[in-house]
Design a protein around this motif. Structure first.
Motif, PDB file in Angstrom:
ATOM      1  N   MET A   8      39.840  45.251  37.176  1.00 31.87           N
ATOM      2  CA  MET A   8      38.816  44.299  37.615  1.00 31.87           C
ATOM      3  C   MET A   8      38.147  43.629  36.418  1.00 31.87           C
ATOM      4  O   MET A   8      37.890  42.429  36.417  1.00 31.87           O
TER       5      MET A   8
ATOM      6  N   ARG B 208      40.500  41.100  34.887  1.00 31.90           N
ATOM      7  CA  ARG B 208      40.584  39.908  35.721  1.00 31.90           C
ATOM      8  C   ARG B 208      39.329  39.051  35.580  1.00 31.90           C
ATOM      9  O   ARG B 208      39.412  37.820  35.481  1.00 31.90           O
ATOM     10  N   THR B 209      38.172  39.700  35.549  1.00 28.17           N
ATOM     11  CA  THR B 209      36.912  38.961  35.416  1.00 28.17           C
ATOM     12  C   THR B 209      36.848  38.210  34.094  1.00 28.17           C
ATOM     13  O   THR B 209      36.451  37.039  34.048  1.00 28.17           O
TER      14      THR B 209
ATOM     15  N   SER C 255      31.723  34.373  36.202  1.00 21.97           N
ATOM     16  CA  SER C 255      32.767  35.256  36.682  1.00 21.97           C
ATOM     17  C   SER C 255      32.220  36.656  36.952  1.00 21.97           C
ATOM     18  O   SER C 255      32.587  37.294  37.950  1.00 21.97           O
ATOM     19  N   SER C 256      31.336  37.125  36.092  1.00 26.43           N
ATOM     20  CA  SER C 256      30.726  38.443  36.301  1.00 26.43           C
ATOM     21  C   SER C 256      29.835  38.451  37.534  1.00 26.43           C
ATOM     22  O   SER C 256      29.836  39.407  38.313  1.00 26.43           O
TER      23      SER C 256
ATOM     24  N   ALA D 291      32.043  38.452  40.615  1.00 24.54           N
ATOM     25  CA  ALA D 291      32.693  39.758  40.784  1.00 24.54           C
ATOM     26  C   ALA D 291      31.711  40.788  41.334  1.00 24.54           C
ATOM     27  O   ALA D 291      32.067  41.600  42.200  1.00 24.54           O
TER      28      ALA D 291
ATOM     29  N   GLN E  77      30.682  40.101  45.096  1.00 29.98           N
ATOM     30  CA  GLN E  77      31.765  40.319  46.056  1.00 29.98           C
ATOM     31  C   GLN E  77      31.900  39.160  47.043  1.00 29.98           C
ATOM     32  O   GLN E  77      32.293  39.352  48.192  1.00 29.98           O
TER      33      GLN E  77
ATOM     34  N   ARG F  89      33.611  35.254  47.355  1.00 30.70           N
ATOM     35  CA  ARG F  89      34.670  34.502  46.724  1.00 30.70           C
ATOM     36  C   ARG F  89      34.692  33.073  47.269  1.00 30.70           C
ATOM     37  O   ARG F  89      33.953  32.718  48.180  1.00 30.70           O
TER      38      ARG F  89
ATOM     39  N   HIS G 199      38.863  33.482  41.471  1.00 32.80           N
ATOM     40  CA  HIS G 199      38.563  34.802  42.013  1.00 32.80           C
ATOM     41  C   HIS G 199      39.152  34.964  43.407  1.00 32.80           C
ATOM     42  O   HIS G 199      39.700  36.025  43.751  1.00 32.80           O
TER      43      HIS G 199
ATOM     44  N   LEU H  66      42.388  37.645  44.546  1.00 36.69           N
ATOM     45  CA  LEU H  66      42.288  38.683  45.547  1.00 36.69           C
ATOM     46  C   LEU H  66      43.105  38.409  46.797  1.00 36.69           C
ATOM     47  O   LEU H  66      43.171  39.235  47.705  1.00 36.69           O
TER      48      LEU H  66
END
Length: 235
Positions: free
Chosen positions: A1, A4-5, A94-95, A98, A101, A103, A228, A232
């Motif tokens: 994770m 990816r972030t 991005s953080s 993430a 939660q 998107r 993001h 997913l």
């Protein structure tokens, strides 16, 4: 994770930074060059007057901090600075996405709008963008107030989003007070100079700065949210 972030923040920052750099080169760079030319001519005029008034000479000021005369070198430096700034903001967005939660490019676009209002629009009400050659004030006090305005506005915007979702009207009053706080105390920061007039906020340079920042933040938010969501989605 985490990988990816970080990757999404880097990729989105590079894309949005390249787009914003193109807008900056089109809208702002010609105005900056013109303002620097006027500033240089005024400096030469003042030096000539000083030479007439003081034939003995006096001392000269080093020109090590003058911008490069090479257009390509200046353009590359500006592009690198904008892209690096966009990558930093991209890592933050991005953080946030993430951790939240949530998107999708729409949510990313909303966060980008919050970033534009917090980092550019709200601070500009007390410290508008200025081209080279205008009077400069205490930069440390200017930065301190900018941090106050950006932080309070960002917190207010995020609290507004939360208050609307949970239908908590009392939270809106707190958000309003938090957003207004930096502008209420702005007159206390006298080292920043006088309060800006409407003409400073609607000048060609200020509007170009707003447009560049809006493109950076909105494109950054949309790309981060979309990446993001794509990361997913099932393959």
């Amino acid at each position: 994770m985490l990988t990816r972030t970080l990757f999404i923040g880097l990729a989105a920052g590079a894309i949005a930074g390249a787009v914003a750099a193109t807008v900056q080169a089109t809208l702002m760079q010609p105005q900056i060059v013109q303002a620097e030319a006027l500033e240089a001519s005024q400096t030469m005029h003042d030096a000539a007057v000083h030479q007439v008034d003081d034939p003995s000479g006096g001392h000269t000021h080093p020109q090590s901090e003058e911008p490069s005369d090479d257009p390509l070198k200046r353009h590359l430096g500006t592009v690198i600075a904008i892209v690096c700034t966009a990558i930093g903001y991209g890592l933050i967005l991005s953080s946030v996405i993430a951790l939240s939660q949530r998107r999708g490019w729409r949510f990313g676009l909303l966060l980008g709008a919050v970033g534009f209002v917090s980092m550019q629009l709200a601070p500009a009400l007390g410290a508008p963008p200025q081209p080279p050659g205008l009077p400069s004030y205490d930069v440390h006090v200017w930065q301190l107030w900018w941090l106050l305005a950006a932080g309070c506005t960002a917190a207010a915007c995020l609290l507004v989003i939360d208050a609307v979702q949970v239908r908590r009207p009392a939270g809106l009053a707190l958000c309003t007070a938090l957003a207004l706080l930096p502008h209420v105390v702005r007159p206390l920061f006298s080292a920043m100079g006088p309060l800006p007039e409407a003409g400073q906020l609607t000048s060609a340079f200020a509007l170009s700065s707003f447009a560049t920042s809006a493109v950076l933040w909105l494109s950054l938010g949309a790309v981060v949210g979309a990446l993001h969501s794509r990361a997913l989605s099932p393959s």
